[in-house]
Design an enzyme around this catalytic site. Structure first.
Site, mmCIF file in Angstrom:
data_model
loop_
_atom_site.group_PDB
_atom_site.id
_atom_site.type_symbol
_atom_site.label_atom_id
_atom_site.label_comp_id
_atom_site.label_asym_id
_atom_site.label_seq_id
_atom_site.Cartn_x
_atom_site.Cartn_y
_atom_site.Cartn_z
ATOM 1 N N HIS A 82 0.774 -1.248 0.000
ATOM 2 C CA HIS A 82 0.000 0.000 0.000
ATOM 3 C C HIS A 82 0.804 1.295 0.000
ATOM 4 C CE1 HIS A 82 -3.493 -2.485 0.786
ATOM 5 N NE2 HIS A 82 -3.088 -2.813 2.001
ATOM 6 N N ASP A 239 3.590 -8.294 0.847
ATOM 7 C CA ASP A 239 4.002 -9.230 1.892
ATOM 8 C C ASP A 239 3.017 -10.369 2.130
ATOM 9 O OD1 ASP A 239 2.117 -7.521 3.061
ATOM 10 O OD2 ASP A 239 3.480 -6.772 4.605
#
Length: 481
Positions: A82, A239
């Site tokens: 993000h 991730d």
């Protein structure tokens, strides 16, 4: 030369606080070298980091790996999702990156949701309802509050994109990380021109989305990394998608990650679109989907309760009829951003250990409720729940998850699953294999399986009842000053 059966690959995990690198034998999955270096995050109203720190940390982590890194045939970067990285015409950061946990863009998230058709529009178009973590809200915040920085920006990247670009000299990303931006349409698997136009972002400023299994580029000559020129660079990913690769997940295999925040997710072959906003409809790094739900209060909140009670985190006692909702930071799942912690059912004979058990129960209840929404309806309810993250090896966490889920629980012994997943992706571009199959060949999910126990439906029902009855209290803004 390293004593390895196959070619060596490097997997990188560039997280919020540090960058880790693993050199892995692609044939066996054996980790032959490791390195780690920290980076800093600003305090105060925002959460920012200078991307150049990530590069310096990557260089240092690889230096710690020694000659093994220089022998690597391929590398892949998994990174925090993000974050907004803004680059000028020379490829230098315009300003520090706005990180996933910078919530200053919450007003922009609400405004964009309303301006473009509400939660249903965003869920159907991008797979997820906007929250302040999503990159598009951060760009809208920047354009509103720092218009000069927005005008100076010639390229927009995510954290993993920035590091991959420093390796290859090219602007690339992958579908897994792109799906957390808010400007990538999950139905068409392309950038959404309507959303980009609405926020004033030129699609030419965005990286090319590399397909799963495609080589993103090769290591260029003009840098100081201990890689040979021409080393293959895999697409990399976010991730969570990297951890899914690291576990070798098949569709329907449920995962619960116990960290500062808690997450539950599973690979699905169905494109998710939850207008309630509970489930984020992320893509995975292979071509499937990774529906995911996140709670804000997990290990840190429970540890805080233990500290307040003067107890060790394992000092739980059974037999409690007390309900403790550990919503110390507000909560995202259920969506109660103004909530604080709530205690109900306290009696003269309630012990401190029972209060602590109540905190564990409250945290796990939220995750299990979200897990039911993440899993496809035809998922096997008896499949072991893979328990990962910092809390996964704690006996109190394990026993609470067993009792409230009614499922067997498997605790993988492998650590650094994000970096391992990146390494599996790097191995996949070398061999042409599915990276999840590589991870299964490496047996990364191996670990003890705790047998299922009868589900504690009484506790689940009690917590759900308190949540429902206390809704007006939990939704009321709390003065934190």
């Amino acid at each position: 030369m390293s004593e390895a059966e196959g070619p060596l690959v490097v997997g990188v995990d560039s997280s919020t606080q540090s960058t880790k690198a693993l050199v892995v034998d692609a044939a066996t999955g054996r980790v032959v070298a490791t390195g780690q270096a920290p980076h800093t995050v600003s305090s105060g109203a925002g959460r920012e980091s200078d991307p150049r720190q990530w590069w310096d940390a990557l260089c240092e982590a690889l230096r710690q790996c020694g000659e093994a890194a220089h022998e690597a045939a391929a590398v892949s970067v998994g990174g925090q999702q993000h974050g907004l990285v803004t680059l000028d015409e020379r490829g230098e950061p315009v300003r520090p990156a706005l990180l996933w946990n910078d919530v200053r863009s919450a007003p922009q998230a609400r405004r964009l949701t309303e301006e473009l058709g509400g939660a249903k529009f965003w869920a159907e178009r991008t797979g997820s309802v906007l929250a302040a973590s999503f990159t598009v809200t951060k760009w809208a915040w920047l354009a509103e509050h720092e218009p000069e920085a927005a005008r100076a920006t010639k390229a927009v990247r995510l954290p993993h994109d920035y590091l991959t670009g420093r390796l290859t000299g090219q602007g690339t990303t992958d579908r897994g990380d792109a799906s957390g931006t808010g400007w990538w349409a999950s139905g068409t698997e392309a950038y959404d021109e309507e959303i980009l136009a609405h926020v004033g972002l030129d699609p030419a400023m965005l990286p090319r989305v590399v397909r799963p299994g495609e080589v993103a580029g090769t290591v260029r000559d003009s840098h100081d990394l201990p890689f040979s020129k021409g080393t293959l660079v895999a697409p990399g990913t976010g991730d969570n998608a990297a951890a899914a690769l690291g576990l070798g997940l098949r569709p329907g295999m449920p995962v619960m990650s116990l960290g500062t925040s808690g997450t539950v997710y599973a690979v699905s072959q169905r494109r998710p679109a939850d207008p309630s906003g509970t489930v984020a409809g992320f893509a995975d790094a292979r071509g499937d989907w990774l529906p995911l739900a996140c709670t804000l209060n997990c290990t840190l909140a429970v540890d805080r309760v233990a500290t307040l009670l003067g107890l060790d985190r394992e000092a739980v006692e059974p037999g409690t009829a007390v309900t403790l909702l550990p919503f110390l930071d507000g909560e995202r799942t259920p969506n109660l951003p103004n909530a604080s912690g709530l205690l109900h059912g306290l009696r003269h004979d309630t012990t401190a250990g029972q209060l602590l058990q109540g905190a564990y129960d409250g945290a796990v209840h939220s995750l299990l409720g979200a897990l039911d929404l993440v899993l496809d309806q035809d998922a096997d309810p008896s499949a072991p729940l893979l328990l990962i993250g910092g809390g996964a090896r704690g006996a109190a966490w394990q026993q609470t998850v067993l009792r409230l889920s009614g499922r067997p629980v498997q605790v993988p012994e492998a650590k650094e699953l994000v970096a391992l997943g990146a390494a599996a992706q790097a191995a996949g571009v070398l061999t042409g294999e599915d990276p999840a199959a590589v991870a299964r060949r490496w047996n990364t999910a191996a670990g003890p399986v705790l047998d299922a126990v009868e589900q504690d439906e009484e506790t689940l029902t009690r917590i759900a009842g308190v949540l429902s009855d206390a809704a007006p209290l939990l939704e009321r803004p709390t003065d934190t000053h």
